[in-house]
Write an enzyme that holds these catalytic residues in place. Structure first.
Site, PDB file in Angstrom:
ATOM      1  N   LEU A 107      19.594 -43.789 -38.743  1.00 46.77           N
ATOM      2  CA  LEU A 107      18.174 -43.477 -38.882  1.00 46.77           C
ATOM      3  C   LEU A 107      17.573 -43.384 -37.493  1.00 46.77           C
ATOM      4  O   LEU A 107      17.743 -44.286 -36.675  1.00 46.77           O
ATOM      5  CB  LEU A 107      17.449 -44.560 -39.684  1.00 46.77           C
ATOM      6  CG  LEU A 107      15.920 -44.422 -39.766  1.00 46.77           C
ATOM      7  CD1 LEU A 107      15.534 -43.163 -40.552  1.00 46.77           C
ATOM      8  CD2 LEU A 107      15.298 -45.650 -40.413  1.00 46.77           C
ATOM      9  N   ILE A 138      20.781 -47.184 -35.512  1.00 46.78           N
ATOM     10  CA  ILE A 138      19.496 -46.613 -35.148  1.00 46.78           C
ATOM     11  C   ILE A 138      19.736 -45.548 -34.082  1.00 46.78           C
ATOM     12  O   ILE A 138      20.349 -45.822 -33.044  1.00 46.78           O
ATOM     13  CB  ILE A 138      18.530 -47.694 -34.624  1.00 46.78           C
ATOM     14  CG1 ILE A 138      18.380 -48.827 -35.659  1.00 46.78           C
ATOM     15  CG2 ILE A 138      17.178 -47.069 -34.297  1.00 46.78           C
ATOM     16  CD1 ILE A 138      17.875 -48.382 -37.018  1.00 46.78           C
ATOM     17  N   LYS A 139      19.254 -44.333 -34.343  1.00 44.00           N
ATOM     18  CA  LYS A 139      19.464 -43.227 -33.409  1.00 44.00           C
ATOM     19  C   LYS A 139      18.397 -43.242 -32.322  1.00 44.00           C
ATOM     20  O   LYS A 139      17.202 -43.323 -32.618  1.00 44.00           O
ATOM     21  CB  LYS A 139      19.427 -41.885 -34.150  1.00 44.00           C
ATOM     22  CG  LYS A 139      20.628 -41.631 -35.020  1.00 44.00           C
ATOM     23  CD  LYS A 139      20.545 -40.285 -35.719  1.00 44.00           C
ATOM     24  CE  LYS A 139      21.086 -39.176 -34.867  1.00 44.00           C
ATOM     25  NZ  LYS A 139      21.225 -37.908 -35.630  1.00 44.00           N
ATOM     26  N   ILE A 140      18.866 -43.149 -31.088  1.00 44.42           N
ATOM     27  CA  ILE A 140      17.974 -43.125 -29.925  1.00 44.42           C
ATOM     28  C   ILE A 140      18.365 -41.932 -29.054  1.00 44.42           C
ATOM     29  O   ILE A 140      19.521 -41.831 -28.633  1.00 44.42           O
ATOM     30  CB  ILE A 140      18.082 -44.423 -29.111  1.00 44.42           C
ATOM     31  CG1 ILE A 140      17.661 -45.636 -29.956  1.00 44.42           C
ATOM     32  CG2 ILE A 140      17.245 -44.335 -27.847  1.00 44.42           C
ATOM     33  CD1 ILE A 140      17.846 -46.972 -29.262  1.00 44.42           C
TER      34      ILE A 140
END
Length: 345
Positions: A107, A138-140
């Site tokens: 996400l 978690i996408k960064i």
């Protein structure tokens, strides 16, 4: 029934589905893909825009959430956490079977925060805690600020998918940031998402202008092959490994094979996240074999030729990163606008 996805997994590559929707979850579609060998799911603002803004699937939920007083931003978060959480639950047996090395769902943090390190860190931690599942990443975005945020998140045991990587330098910086987080005591899982087909789309036009069309369709794959060699050096003997992930692997040029960016990039300790149409093509007629380390010398030579004819691959990659951020920002803003309109309706 065994598929080419299972065969790729046997060779060391996990194939994830680059897609999510309410219908995929509710219809049993994700379970079918898992049975076919898929071991993870990735999402991004464009995927959620297509799922939420461009269908009526979520309209009744948006109406109910609006009636309960939720803001547009809160509605967006409820819907996305709901789908990512549901997908993670479906994939939990894969996570358990692989001892926590696979079965992940990603996400993305708000893409508008790409240049805000501290808020990206706090949002990543908050979303990871809200989902409360070990098999979530978690996408960064891999901006300078995002790469710095990666180290802090890994040190804090937040699983991270570092995304929108285009250049060799970007990849190396991301890998080193992950290792720094591990050095600081973190033990989080992570992948480095390197975008593939967009590079060829940009470079092919420049090659045509230079009269070097024989290199068209080669440069993106060449770059990946050299990044993989860098990966092997950086993580040689490492206890914790950030796997390279090949993203944007749907074929955009119809003159190329529809499984070009899947068949040519299979190697140990890697991931390929594939859109549904390309994945169906790979299952239908794709072949799985160890291809990622074939032709490494040729790849180096072709990239040298690129520079010799005056094409600056680093400048191309920098523009692709800027364009990628702009595209995700636009998709996010469009989605928020659509939710607002659906609330009104």
């Amino acid at each position: 029934m065994r598929t080419s996805i299972h065969e790729a997994f046997d060779l060391g590559q996990s194939i994830w589905l680059d897609y999510i929707s309410k219908e995929l979850i509710s219809s049993g579609g994700l379970e079918k893909w898992i049975n076919n060998g898929v071991t993870g799911v990735t999402t991004n603002p464009s995927i959620f825009e297509n799922a939420i803004a461009k269908t009526s699937d979520y309209d009744s939920e948006i109406a109910e959430l609006s009636k309960s007083g939720k803001t547009t931003a809160e509605i967006y978060e409820v819907l996305t956490l709901q789908e990512v959480g549901a997908a993670a639950d479906i994939l939990r047996p894969v996570y358990d079977k692989t001892n926590g090395k696979d079965g992940f769902v990603s996400l993305e943090v708000n893409p508008l925060l790409a240049s805000d390190r501290d808020t990206t860190i706090s949002e990543a931690k908050r979303l990871f805690a809200a989902l409360n599942r070990k098999n979530v990443m978690i996408k960064i975005p891999a901006t300078p600020e995002g790469i710095s945020a990666l180290t802090e998140c890994i040190a804090s045991n937040v699983n991270v998918n570092s995304t929108l990587i285009f250049s060799h330098e970007q990849y190396v910086n991301v890998a080193k940031a992950y290792l720094e987080g591990i050095k600081r005591g973190g033990r989080a899982e992570s992948v480095a998402s390197v975008f593939v087909s967009r590079v060829d789309t940009a470079v092919d036009k420049l090659l045509a202008e230079k009269g070097k069309t024989e290199l068209c369709g080669h440069i993106a794959i060449d770059g990946i092959k050299l990044m993989y060699q860098e990966f092997k050096k950086l993580f040689a003997g490492a206890e914790c490994v950030q796997r390279p992930l090949w993203a944007s692997t749907g074929t955009k040029n119809k003159a190329y094979s529809d499984v070009l960016y899947v068949e040519t990039l299979i190697g140990p300790r890697t991931v390929n996240t594939v859109p549904p149409a390309t994945l169906e093509a790979f299952v239908n007629h794709g072949k799985a074999s160890l291809t990622l380390e074939q032709g490494t010398d040729t790849a180096k030579s072709e990239l040298d030729t690129l520079a010799a004819v005056g094409i600056d691959i680093n400048a191309v990659c920098a523009k692709l990163l800027a364009d990628g951020l702009k595209s995700f920002n636009a998709a996010f803003e469009s989605l928020m606008s659509s939710i607002e309109q659906k609330k009104g309706a």
